[in-house]
Enzyme design. Structure first.
Site, PDB file in Angstrom:
ATOM      1  N   HIS A  15      11.472  40.074  -7.433  1.00  0.00           N
ATOM      2  CA  HIS A  15      11.499  38.615  -7.351  1.00  0.00           C
ATOM      3  C   HIS A  15      10.665  38.177  -6.143  1.00  0.00           C
ATOM      4  CE1 HIS A  15      15.508  37.934  -9.700  1.00  0.00           C
ATOM      5  NE2 HIS A  15      14.725  38.828 -10.292  1.00  0.00           N
TER       6      HIS A  15
ATOM      7  N   GLU B 238      11.306  36.200  -3.727  1.00  0.00           N
ATOM      8  CA  GLU B 238      12.039  36.230  -2.462  1.00  0.00           C
ATOM      9  C   GLU B 238      12.119  37.639  -1.892  1.00  0.00           C
ATOM     10  OE1 GLU B 238      14.404  33.309  -5.144  1.00  0.00           O
ATOM     11  OE2 GLU B 238      13.050  34.998  -5.387  1.00  0.00           O
TER      12      GLU B 238
ATOM     13  N   CYS C 204      18.667  33.595  -6.996  1.00  0.00           N
ATOM     14  CA  CYS C 204      19.739  34.263  -7.731  1.00  0.00           C
ATOM     15  C   CYS C 204      20.651  34.987  -6.723  1.00  0.00           C
ATOM     16  CB  CYS C 204      19.138  35.258  -8.733  1.00  0.00           C
ATOM     17  SG  CYS C 204      18.372  36.699  -7.953  1.00  0.00           S
TER      18      CYS C 204
ATOM     19  N   CYS D  72      18.845  37.734  -4.641  1.00  0.00           N
ATOM     20  CA  CYS D  72      17.968  37.184  -3.604  1.00  0.00           C
ATOM     21  C   CYS D  72      18.761  36.524  -2.481  1.00  0.00           C
ATOM     22  CB  CYS D  72      16.966  36.220  -4.231  1.00  0.00           C
ATOM     23  SG  CYS D  72      15.811  37.069  -5.324  1.00  0.00           S
TER      24      CYS D  72
END
Length: 146
Positions: free
Chosen positions: A46, A48, A76, A79
């Site tokens: 991801h 992040e 999410c 993260c």
């Protein structure tokens, strides 16, 4: 946030879910990333997570206490866990994520005593533009499936 949106646009161009993240320390950008789940064959890639890894490498530490992260989509659980463990001071994000978001939905990671560290959180930053990029991406995906 404009840099995070540019990162999301790069993800879009690379057929990745268009989410971008930027980490800033004292007005200096130290990391920029976008989702690379497909390119890296990695479900944890991801924006992040990739930005946090870059920032930690740059600073040569696992702690990002004096840093802020700008993200085009509500993080999410994975993260937010990484953000909390890295002790990022402030989280700024654009669009809400009703299914998998870890801040605004009923499963708010910080509404319980489960979090290690709670950053300051600011939502709705460039929300409309962040939403438009995501909506166009998924609209294109639906149109291709017919």
């Amino acid at each position: 946030m404009l840099l995070a949106i540019e990162q999301a646009k790069l993800a879009f161009k690379n057929n990745e879910i268009p989410v971008g993240a930027v980490i800033v320390e004292e007005n200096n950008v130290i990391a920029c990333a976008y989702n690379k789940n497909i390119a890296l064959n990695d479900s944890t890639a991801h924006a992040e997570i990739l930005a946090i890894k870059q920032a930690c490498e740059f600073k040569k530490t696992s702690r990002l206490e004096n840093c802020d992260i700008y993200i085009t989509l509500e993080p999410c659980f994975m993260c937010m866990g990484a953000i909390s463990l890295a002790k990022i001071k402030r989280v700024y994000y654009g669009a809400s994520e009703k299914k998998f978001g870890a801040i605004e939905n009923e499963a708010n990671i910080f509404s319980k005593k489960l979090s290690y560290f709670k950053p300051e959180i600011y939502s709705g930053i460039s929300e409309t533009e962040s939403q438009k990029i995501l909506q166009q991406f998924f609209k294109n995906k639906r149109n291709l499936s017919f």
